[in-house]
Scaffold this active site. Sequence first.
Site, short mmCIF file in Angstrom:
data_model
loop_
_atom_site.label_atom_id
_atom_site.label_comp_id
_atom_site.label_asym_id
_atom_site.label_seq_id
_atom_site.Cartn_x
_atom_site.Cartn_y
_atom_site.Cartn_z
N TYR A 101 -4.77 9.30 -1.72
CA TYR A 101 -3.43 9.64 -1.22
C TYR A 101 -2.36 9.77 -2.30
O TYR A 101 -1.61 10.76 -2.32
CB TYR A 101 -2.99 8.58 -0.21
N TRP A 114 -8.08 -1.89 0.00
CA TRP A 114 -9.01 -0.92 -0.60
C TRP A 114 -10.13 -1.58 -1.39
O TRP A 114 -10.92 -0.88 -2.06
CB TRP A 114 -8.23 0.05 -1.48
N ASP A 150 -9.48 4.57 13.17
CA ASP A 150 -10.10 3.30 13.49
C ASP A 150 -9.08 2.49 14.29
O ASP A 150 -8.16 1.90 13.72
CB ASP A 150 -10.49 2.60 12.18
N ARG A 173 -6.97 12.59 11.20
CA ARG A 173 -8.25 13.18 11.61
C ARG A 173 -9.21 12.13 12.14
O ARG A 173 -10.04 12.40 13.02
CB ARG A 173 -8.90 13.91 10.43
N GLU A 226 0.83 -1.21 0.00
CA GLU A 226 0.00 0.00 0.00
C GLU A 226 0.86 1.26 0.00
O GLU A 226 0.61 2.20 -0.76
CB GLU A 226 -0.94 0.01 1.20
N CYS A 276 -7.88 9.90 5.88
CA CYS A 276 -7.89 9.82 7.35
C CYS A 276 -6.57 10.31 7.91
O CYS A 276 -6.53 11.13 8.81
CB CYS A 276 -8.16 8.39 7.80
#
Length: 318
Positions: free
Chosen positions: A144, A80, A223, A220, A58, A200
């Site tokens: 991203y 994803w 999880d 921000r 990733e 995130c």
Amino acid sequence: MKQYLDLCKHVLETGSQKGDRTGTGTLSVFGYQMRYDLQKGFPLMTTKKTAFRLIVSELLWFLKGDTNVRTLVEEKNPIWDEWAFEKWVNSEEYTGPDMTDFGRRAPLDEEFRSKYEVEMAHFKKRLLDDSSFAETYGDLGPVYGKQWRSWHTGSAQSEKQPIDQIAQLIEGLKNNPDSRRHIVTAWNPSEIEDMALPPCHALFQFYVADGKLSCQLYQRSADIFIGVPFNIASYALLVHLIALETGLIPGEFIHTLGDAHIYSNHINQVNEQLTREPRPLPTLRINAEGKSIFDLTTQDIVLENYDPHPKIKAPIAV
């Protein structure tokens, strides 16, 4: 990984019950920080097995500026999958079984889960076999990789050249290490609505002192059970890679969280993890001789002496 376990305890003991975008519900706190000294080992979770190969592929996907999940499917990386799949099953072209709210339904309904698994398998195969389909339904929008490597301010500034923030970061660290502007942001207000998932981990800053390179991330939305262990390891790896590219020594990773939450359907898993004793951290080896970090493959990045407790399964809130 005491820092992470302390976070879990803090949220369980003091968190507020809140609703969320997914409808799952959370225990949440606002504002929390953890620090990891990267000279004391690589901070990959030891209280549950965490798939390091997925973290590597990733991050390399981000660094290459890629935004199409097809690349990750080729790497057998499912991180994803759900967001691309959601785009497909919500489209007018999709004619299969109703997949509404599949993220919550699949763990609870065995009959539905079987249908979901069949549809997901067909979706991933078509991504690999059909370039046109992959271009439409595999693309996650300007997530991203796009923001890191090709930041654009939107249509009002369409004449301006995109900004390669990672290249600027590396150049700045090499030529002006004491600068306070070594910042990369994925939070681009002009493109948020076009992203499959708004970032995130939104902004990070690098810092150089005494030949050591450190990074602070502002996340921000965090999880805690599923995402945060990946985020810790991913940004620790990013520090190692940028340090390698700039001739510096990895220092600290500082993880600052905004809304730090445990989903209501992860609480049992978190409690199970808290019964486990942390084990020694693994070490990282990067085989980068003659290569830029942008040319690395998953085979070039190796984890050694990783001895975690068994994996703990939990559903992803989509």
